[in-house]
Design a protein around this motif. Structure first.
Motif, mmCIF file in Angstrom:
data_model
loop_
_atom_site.group_PDB
_atom_site.id
_atom_site.type_symbol
_atom_site.label_atom_id
_atom_site.label_comp_id
_atom_site.label_asym_id
_atom_site.label_seq_id
_atom_site.Cartn_x
_atom_site.Cartn_y
_atom_site.Cartn_z
ATOM 1 N N MET A 193 0.811 -1.217 0.000
ATOM 2 C CA MET A 193 0.000 0.000 0.000
ATOM 3 C C MET A 193 0.847 1.271 0.000
ATOM 4 S SD MET A 193 -3.132 -0.959 -0.167
ATOM 5 C CE MET A 193 -3.989 0.554 0.251
ATOM 6 N N ALA A 194 2.054 1.192 0.546
ATOM 7 C CA ALA A 194 2.910 2.374 0.638
ATOM 8 C C ALA A 194 3.380 2.845 -0.729
ATOM 9 C CB ALA A 194 4.121 2.065 1.521
ATOM 10 N N PHE A 195 3.409 1.936 -1.722
ATOM 11 C CA PHE A 195 3.918 2.285 -3.043
ATOM 12 C C PHE A 195 2.814 2.598 -4.045
ATOM 13 C CE2 PHE A 195 7.761 -0.514 -1.926
ATOM 14 C CZ PHE A 195 8.468 0.593 -1.448
ATOM 15 N N CYS A 196 1.571 2.707 -3.572
ATOM 16 C CA CYS A 196 0.449 2.906 -4.498
ATOM 17 C C CYS A 196 0.609 4.145 -5.382
ATOM 18 C CB CYS A 196 -0.857 3.015 -3.727
ATOM 19 S SG CYS A 196 -1.487 1.424 -3.142
ATOM 20 N N ASP A 197 1.066 5.231 -4.803
ATOM 21 C CA ASP A 197 1.164 6.474 -5.567
ATOM 22 C C ASP A 197 2.205 6.381 -6.681
ATOM 23 O OD1 ASP A 197 -0.784 7.627 -4.020
ATOM 24 O OD2 ASP A 197 0.635 8.574 -2.626
ATOM 25 N N SER A 198 3.333 5.751 -6.395
ATOM 26 C CA SER A 198 4.408 5.659 -7.375
ATOM 27 C C SER A 198 4.354 4.391 -8.221
ATOM 28 C CB SER A 198 5.763 5.747 -6.669
ATOM 29 O OG SER A 198 5.896 4.715 -5.702
ATOM 30 N N TRP A 199 3.665 3.361 -7.722
ATOM 31 C CA TRP A 199 3.599 2.073 -8.412
ATOM 32 C C TRP A 199 2.178 1.520 -8.248
ATOM 33 C CZ3 TRP A 199 6.905 0.114 -11.786
ATOM 34 C CH2 TRP A 199 6.847 -1.240 -12.112
ATOM 35 N N PRO A 200 1.221 1.987 -9.073
ATOM 36 C CA PRO A 200 -0.200 1.681 -8.873
ATOM 37 C C PRO A 200 -0.541 0.196 -8.791
ATOM 38 C CG PRO A 200 0.074 3.428 -10.487
ATOM 39 C CD PRO A 200 1.444 2.895 -10.211
ATOM 40 N N MET A 201 0.220 -0.657 -9.444
ATOM 41 C CA MET A 201 -0.098 -2.087 -9.400
ATOM 42 C C MET A 201 0.312 -2.728 -8.083
ATOM 43 S SD MET A 201 2.815 -3.651 -11.954
ATOM 44 C CE MET A 201 2.315 -2.521 -13.245
ATOM 45 N N GLY A 202 1.097 -2.006 -7.275
ATOM 46 C CA GLY A 202 1.498 -2.524 -5.977
ATOM 47 C C GLY A 202 2.591 -3.572 -6.064
ATOM 48 N N THR A 203 2.941 -4.131 -4.916
ATOM 49 C CA THR A 203 4.016 -5.119 -4.843
ATOM 50 C C THR A 203 3.554 -6.461 -4.299
ATOM 51 O OG1 THR A 203 4.640 -4.355 -2.614
ATOM 52 C CG2 THR A 203 5.751 -3.308 -4.484
ATOM 53 N N HIS A 204 2.254 -6.624 -4.061
ATOM 54 C CA HIS A 204 1.769 -7.847 -3.429
ATOM 55 C C HIS A 204 1.993 -9.085 -4.294
ATOM 56 C CE1 HIS A 204 -0.625 -10.030 -0.452
ATOM 57 N NE2 HIS A 204 -1.185 -10.672 -1.470
ATOM 58 N N PHE A 205 2.019 -8.910 -5.622
ATOM 59 C CA PHE A 205 2.223 -10.058 -6.500
ATOM 60 C C PHE A 205 3.571 -10.739 -6.242
ATOM 61 C CE2 PHE A 205 4.266 -6.608 -8.712
ATOM 62 C CZ PHE A 205 5.335 -7.182 -9.375
ATOM 63 N N MET A 206 4.563 -9.956 -5.766
ATOM 64 C CA MET A 206 5.869 -10.537 -5.458
ATOM 65 C C MET A 206 5.797 -11.424 -4.217
ATOM 66 S SD MET A 206 8.070 -9.888 -7.723
ATOM 67 C CE MET A 206 9.489 -10.493 -6.789
#
Length: 232
Positions: A193-206
């Motif tokens: 959630m912290a990266f939503c603004d800069s990376w809209p797809m997020g990092t949860h897939f990792m």
């Protein structure tokens, strides 16, 4: 609220999800293919080496089931699919710990019963705490984004890694690799959630991809720890 309404309560705690539609989290959903792929690869490797046992087959099956449960959660995104996601994960954790303890400490029936009772109790306690304290709102202020629920699994894996290293067990490299991979996956889950603004797809897939790899490493560790002629 009826039970059916409660089970269908929407869950929105990931950066990628912007609406309640089925394919609102395509990357989070499709990245779960890593679990059945790892399960298939490990099955083929172990079968070729004569390492398939009933316990190993169940663990490999749970690996594939984790992918299915997580896919359901990241598509339906409600309470019942949340449990479909959670139960296979903790089922794998509990069974793997049991298999490891009973392999390393012998085959005493009494020991197995005690180990199974303690692990089952701990697993049910974790699931109970999750049922009463999980977040369903993306705007909630949990700094760990729900990752704290996996603290018991992390502690167990770090203890396992430390004990393996200390005792110079043959599976040590695989267990250490699994622990490092799990730490990385927890970081990706936490900061989604912290990266939503800069990376809209997020990092949860990792989290999915690395966890599938981590489970593969743990299964390989089990294969190294057990002789090919074992039937347990």
């Amino acid at each position: 609220m009826s039970i059916w309404q409660a089970l269908n309560t929407p869950v929105d705690i990931y950066c990628e999800r912007l609406d309640p539609s089925f394919w609102a989290e395509p990357l989070n959903a499709l990245s779960n293919a890593a679990f059945p792929l790892v399960a298939l690869l490990i099955w083929q490797m172990m079968r070729a080496r004569g390492l398939i046992s009933a316990m190993t087959a169940v663990l490999i099956g749970l690996c594939a089931l984790i992918g299915l449960g997580s896919f359901l959660f990241h598509t339906f995104a409600n309470r019942w699919s949340e449990w479909a996601d959670t139960v296979p994960i903790w089922g794998f954790v509990g069974l793997y710990v049991y298999a490891t303890l009973t392999t390393e400490r012998g085959k005493s029936r009494r020991y197995k019963i005690i180990a199974a009772t303690l692990i089952s109790t701990a697993t049910l306690a974790v699931l109970g705490l999750m049922a009463t304290g999980e977040t369903t709102d993306a705007n909630a202020t949990d700094p760990l984004n729900g990752t704290g629920q996996y603290a018991p699994a992390l502690i167990a894996l770090l203890v396992f890694a430390g004990a393996s290293w200390r005792l110079h067990l043959p599976q040590t490299p695989w267990v250490l690799t699994a622990a490092a991979t799990f730490l990385a996956s927890l970081a990706f889950r936490t900061f989604d959630m912290a990266f939503c603004d800069s990376w809209p797809m997020g990092t949860h897939f990792m989290w999915h991809i690395l966890n599938a790899a981590m489970i593969g490493f743990l299964l390989l560790a089990r294969s190294v720890a057990r002789p090919a002629t074992s039937t347990r």
